[in-house]
Design an enzyme around this catalytic site. Structure first.
Site, PDB file in Angstrom:
ATOM      1  CB  CYS A  14       1.228  18.764   8.209  1.00 31.65           C
ATOM      2  SG  CYS A  14       2.843  17.982   8.118  1.00 31.65           S
ATOM      3  CG  HIS A  42      12.941  20.516  12.040  1.00 28.34           C
ATOM      4  ND1 HIS A  42      12.569  20.787  10.729  1.00 28.34           N
ATOM      5  CD2 HIS A  42      14.018  19.900  12.407  1.00 28.34           C
ATOM      6  CE1 HIS A  42      13.650  20.024  10.269  1.00 28.34           C
ATOM      7  NE2 HIS A  42      14.396  19.333  11.072  1.00 28.34           N
ATOM      8  CG  HIS A  79      11.636  16.015   6.759  1.00 28.49           C
ATOM      9  ND1 HIS A  79      10.978  17.117   6.475  1.00 28.49           N
ATOM     10  CD2 HIS A  79      12.105  16.100   7.972  1.00 28.49           C
ATOM     11  CE1 HIS A  79      10.786  17.791   7.623  1.00 28.49           C
ATOM     12  NE2 HIS A  79      11.653  17.374   8.375  1.00 28.49           N
ATOM     13  CB  CYS A 101       4.899  13.031   4.347  1.00 28.72           C
ATOM     14  SG  CYS A 101       3.216  13.783   3.616  1.00 28.72           S
ATOM     15  CD  GLU A 134       9.759  17.918   0.964  1.00 25.24           C
ATOM     16  OE1 GLU A 134       9.172  18.272   0.009  1.00 25.24           O
ATOM     17  OE2 GLU A 134       9.178  18.682   2.068  1.00 25.24           O
ATOM     18  CB  THR A 179       5.692  19.088   0.165  1.00 25.49           C
ATOM     19  OG1 THR A 179       6.474  18.954   1.528  1.00 25.49           O
ATOM     20  CG2 THR A 179       6.082  17.951  -0.697  1.00 25.49           C
ATOM     21  CB  CYS A 207       1.976  19.811   1.011  1.00 25.64           C
ATOM     22  SG  CYS A 207       0.515  18.951   2.155  1.00 25.64           S
ATOM     23  CB  SER A 235      10.202  24.620  12.006  1.00 32.24           C
ATOM     24  OG  SER A 235       9.034  24.628  11.169  1.00 32.24           O
TER      25      SER A 235
END
EC number: 1.17.7.4
Length: 296
Positions: A14, A42, A79, A101, A134, A179, A207, A235
């Site tokens: 992303c 991850h 994160h 981000c 995050e 997100t 997101c 992940s």
């Protein structure tokens, strides 16, 4: 055996991860050494590649205990981090390379404002995974304002908090989402919350880039005979997206790299779909696809 192979165009890093890795490589190109507070992504294969360039992943324990040399450059990954991380870095004399981000940064700011409005009598709810980097950063924003905060991991957990009186109609209540969570699951969570606390404010914080992948990936997985979902084992986003693939196509396989692929998964004429998480590099998807060159 003839096989048709397609890589999902929407899979791969992303924007936030692309930005963080790009900045890390830029710093490494000049300094040759950079410390990442936690894994920058991850994905074990990508981490090995970056380690070869000089990126060292450090633990929170080493960071807090001051085991990193004074003046070291510390990368804050996409994160994000809670306020206390920045305070401690300043105290230790570390130089911060902040790669939070922009989407996460905006969410942190929203939570901090909401917590300020809610005060000590209100509460902030965060739909996410307890202990996720995050989520830790988001929780830290609310706590910095002295507001109560609850991490909601499931519908069952939310129903329990509503049922035992932990959450009530007294005080301001707002809910936000990590997100990278499943939009449909978050919608159900919000419906349950509104049924119990009608005045609760719901914030749409998933997101957009991640949300669009859910519907696209379901369609992609359903349009192939066999799906290879490439992701790192740690992940969270990968676990969520793989479950989507599995629901759409029972012949979906979770793999870390090309070495995990098994010939017995395929039959002559099969259409193979290759996709991955937001933490999966595009080059790794292409590497998996390359093993089928002899079958095309």
């Amino acid at each position: 055996m003839h096989l048709n192979v397609e890589i999902d165009e929407g899979s791969g890093f992303c924007y936030g991860v692309v930005r963080a890795i790009g900045k890390a490589e830029e710093v490494l190109g000049t300094a040759g050494k950079l410390h990442s507070l936690g894994a920058i992504v991850h994905n074990e294969t990508e981490l090995e590649r970056l380690a070869g360039k000089g990126l060292e992943t450090i633990s929170y324990e080493d960071f807090k205990d001051g085991k990193i040399p004074e003046g070291a450059q510390i990368l804050i990954r996409a994160h994000g981090e809670p306020p206390e991380t920045y305070s401690l870095a300043k105290e230790r004399g570390y130089r911060i390379i902040d790669c939070t981000c922009p989407v996460v940064l905006k969410l942190q700011e929203k939570i901090r404002r909401a917590a300020r409005l809610a005060g000590k009598d209100g509460r902030i709810l965060i739909f996410g995974k307890t202990g996720h980097a995050e989520v830790n950063g988001l929780v830290g924003q609310a706590e910095a304002e002295g507001c109560k905060v609850h991490v909601i991991e499931s519908e069952k957990m939310l129903r329990g908090l509503l049922g035992d009186g932990t959450l009530s109609c007294r005080g301001r209540t707002e809910i936000f989402s990590q997100t990278t969570k499943d939009p449909e699951e978050y919608r159900r969570i919000c419906d349950i919350l509104k049924a119990g606390i009608p005045d609760a404010k719901v914030n749409d914080t998933i997101c957009g880039q991640v949300a669009s992948r859910h519907s696209r990936l379901t369609e992609f997985a359903g349009s192939h005979d066999v799906v290879l979902f490439v992701s790192g084992k740690e992940s969270s986003n990968g676990k969520v997206l793989y479950q989507l693939c599995l629901q759409a196509n029972p012949k979906s396989h979770f793999i870390g790299n090309a070495g995990d692929v098994r010939p017995e998964w395929f039959s002559d004429g099969d259409s193979i779909g290759i996709c991955g998480a937001t933490s999966t590099p595009k080059w790794l998807l292409e590497e998996v696809a390359a093993i089928f060159q002899n079958y095309l």
